[in-house]
Design a protein around this motif. Sequence first.
Motif, PDB file in Angstrom:
ATOM      1  N   PRO A  20      12.568  -4.788 -25.978  1.00  0.00           N
ATOM      2  CA  PRO A  20      11.652  -3.450 -25.595  1.00  0.00           C
ATOM      3  C   PRO A  20      10.377  -3.647 -25.368  1.00  0.00           C
ATOM      4  CG  PRO A  20      13.159  -2.953 -27.370  1.00  0.00           C
ATOM      5  CD  PRO A  20      13.309  -4.522 -27.086  1.00  0.00           C
TER       6      PRO A  20
ATOM      7  N   TRP B 271      10.184  -4.998 -21.829  1.00  0.00           N
ATOM      8  CA  TRP B 271      10.738  -3.783 -20.893  1.00  0.00           C
ATOM      9  C   TRP B 271       9.570  -2.871 -20.794  1.00  0.00           C
ATOM     10  CZ3 TRP B 271      11.325   1.522 -21.707  1.00  0.00           C
ATOM     11  CH2 TRP B 271      11.691   2.124 -20.913  1.00  0.00           C
ATOM     12  N   ALA B 272       8.988  -2.499 -21.788  1.00  0.00           N
ATOM     13  CA  ALA B 272       7.800  -1.540 -21.624  1.00  0.00           C
ATOM     14  C   ALA B 272       6.403  -1.854 -21.097  1.00  0.00           C
ATOM     15  CB  ALA B 272       7.305  -1.200 -23.215  1.00  0.00           C
TER      16      ALA B 272
ATOM     17  N   ASN C  24       6.269   1.873 -18.769  1.00  0.00           N
ATOM     18  CA  ASN C  24       6.595   2.802 -19.482  1.00  0.00           C
ATOM     19  C   ASN C  24       6.358   2.761 -20.848  1.00  0.00           C
ATOM     20  OD1 ASN C  24       8.095   5.374 -20.061  1.00  0.00           O
ATOM     21  ND2 ASN C  24      10.320   4.268 -19.816  1.00  0.00           N
ATOM     22  N   TRP C  25       5.252   3.130 -21.331  1.00  0.00           N
ATOM     23  CA  TRP C  25       4.557   2.993 -22.599  1.00  0.00           C
ATOM     24  C   TRP C  25       4.845   4.196 -23.511  1.00  0.00           C
ATOM     25  CZ3 TRP C  25      -0.777   0.176 -23.150  1.00  0.00           C
ATOM     26  CH2 TRP C  25      -0.449  -0.904 -22.279  1.00  0.00           C
TER      27      TRP C  25
ATOM     28  N   GLY D 142       4.809   1.514 -30.992  1.00  0.00           N
ATOM     29  CA  GLY D 142       5.606   2.647 -31.520  1.00  0.00           C
ATOM     30  C   GLY D 142       4.732   3.068 -32.772  1.00  0.00           C
TER      31      GLY D 142
ATOM     32  N   ASP E  75       6.251   7.202 -25.386  1.00  0.00           N
ATOM     33  CA  ASP E  75       7.463   7.357 -25.988  1.00  0.00           C
ATOM     34  C   ASP E  75       8.376   6.135 -26.141  1.00  0.00           C
ATOM     35  OD1 ASP E  75       6.984  10.079 -26.348  1.00  0.00           O
ATOM     36  OD2 ASP E  75       7.805  10.569 -24.855  1.00  0.00           O
ATOM     37  N   SER E  76       7.888   5.070 -25.804  1.00  0.00           N
ATOM     38  CA  SER E  76       8.621   3.671 -26.007  1.00  0.00           C
ATOM     39  C   SER E  76       9.178   3.387 -27.638  1.00  0.00           C
ATOM     40  CB  SER E  76       8.149   2.562 -25.792  1.00  0.00           C
ATOM     41  OG  SER E  76       6.830   2.031 -26.354  1.00  0.00           O
TER      42      SER E  76
ATOM     43  N   THR F  65       7.864  -2.430 -16.862  1.00  0.00           N
ATOM     44  CA  THR F  65       7.847  -1.293 -16.068  1.00  0.00           C
ATOM     45  C   THR F  65       6.581   0.014 -16.258  1.00  0.00           C
ATOM     46  OG1 THR F  65       8.789   0.143 -18.151  1.00  0.00           O
ATOM     47  CG2 THR F  65      10.473  -1.133 -16.740  1.00  0.00           C
TER      48      THR F  65
END
Length: 613
Positions: free
Chosen positions: A85, A88-89, A94-95, A104, A97-98, A92
């Motif tokens: 993750p 992946w974050a 896409n931070w 987090g 709500d990861s 992409t």
Amino acid sequence: MKRYFKILLLLTVVSTVSLSCEEYLDVSPELGISTEEVFTDYFSTRGALDRATRLIHNYVYNDTDWSSEIGCMSDEMQISRTQFPVHWAMNTGNWLDSGFRDLGGMTYDNVGAEFNGNDIPAEPVSKAFVAIRAVNNVLANIDKLEEFPTELGYTAQELKDQIVGQAHFLRAWHYFTIVKRYGPFPIMNEVYDPSTDFDQPRPTWLEGADWMVSDLDIAINLLPVQWNDQNKGRVTKTSARAAKAMVLLYASSPLMNPDLNPFGSSSKQYNTTYAERAAAAAAEAINGFPAGGYEMFTMAEYTENWRSRTSGFPKEAIIQAPLSQGTDPNGSGRAGQGWFLPQFAGGWLAENQPTQNAVDWFETIDGYDVNDPEAVTSGSFDPSDPYSNRDPRLRASVSVHGDDLYPGLPNPRPGAARTLNALPGGWHYNYENNRNKIWAGYYSKKHKWPGCNKWHRARGWFRMFPHIRVPQLYLDFAEAANEAYGPNGAVPGSSLTAVEAINIVRARANMPPVLAKYTTDKETFKQRIYNERAVELYHEQHRWFDIRRWKIAKEVFANGIWGADIKMVNGQVVYDKKPMEGALRVFEDKHYWYPFPTRVMNIMTQFEQNPGW
């Protein structure tokens, strides 16, 4: 926002109770313990405060602690599995709500969810909320303290001052943990309850910095210069001064000054007023080294900062995470190995490997940047033998092609080659690639101790994780002094210039002073300061925060994440580098600050989300 903090409060109460057997911090009628009973006694009050000390995140405590390995979010390290993750974050962008690892920490479900009776670490930000609540509880009740022991060697007033001083230090430190990730956050200086009105606008980062500094000034005034033997490792006046210097250096940095460097702009101006304050604070801390007992190890002793045969606190460690772990618990012998040890040697399948970017930070032994053409023309750097004639910190920190991975130890059991072979077809190259991993060509070494693997399982080593070491103070001073007074300008309160400070750090590593060609002006020398930080603080969880506060992360990632490219050509080994496939970092302006989760922002009124999210 009020609803959010009610939930946060509930979770912090629950998680605080579960952290330890010392449940007297969160008293209730059901426990049959009153606030007066807890806070009238010195030892129970100190125990309540020590919880906040234990919540300083320790990256080497648990057997597989890799819970916030953030080097892989920068250009320093590369996580080996793309589906994890964190990668992946980053890959992409896409931070939001990861909800995983360092990204987090503000998700309020995480504040209590990852704690259990064994003190398995949660994320640093989650722990910071719990710690600040504990500290505020102590400060709110400190005037009840009246029962003091006589056997500790301190007067009653000294004992009370020590508790108050530590409390103000810890509150500033944990608040800094939050705001260096998420940006400005409401100042938390009281014990909150569900009736508290939290509907308030965010302060600026500088307003938060001034509050942290006010806490640290109280700590400086009240903390001892040194502790007696019963209290070794607790924070001192120098610890508070070091934290103050770090806070002010961050406050001077481009990211923390949006008025000078608007969102989306390429401007990278420092706030020189805060740079002057940071230089003064760092000078104060440096001036306190001898009295406080802090000094640098020799290069031969360099690794004593992170692993030692003796338990305790390294003499370089100004602020150190508590709960330093030996390598013996439960017979495992591999405490804290999960975020740097290769899988074949017993680490997790997603170990982090040094990048070629990081290897290139280490200068030649003559002081040349390896990317400086003069390094080759002068004969200082030989591209056909790139790991020789380099800064000694390279081989102390990174295992390179041809290195013995088990120096001084018997051969490992069958299943792993002893010599690191990064050539196509070589054992380590094949191992990583056959498991569909990203392969950088290097392995981490800085935090490994002899026998740190699944075969030897060496006992008798103690693990430490300093958050601020002596050389960092010189580097903090150099950066602030350069911005305020230039490379060679006189700094009030110090006998050092920015150049002289950085040369002290280099001298310990048996490196020459910074070459004159790199000190001609502020901008040129700044690049050497940035580079020196990357080298000396390599793999110590600083690089990610540095490239963000300097506002250079976009440029860094645009230049790519590189790995070694080592091949046999006509019977000769040829060394080169190549972009690592799958190692992309998606980074936009909005990524300079972590986003607050959507469900948090949905209930906000005056509190604003970070720009771009």
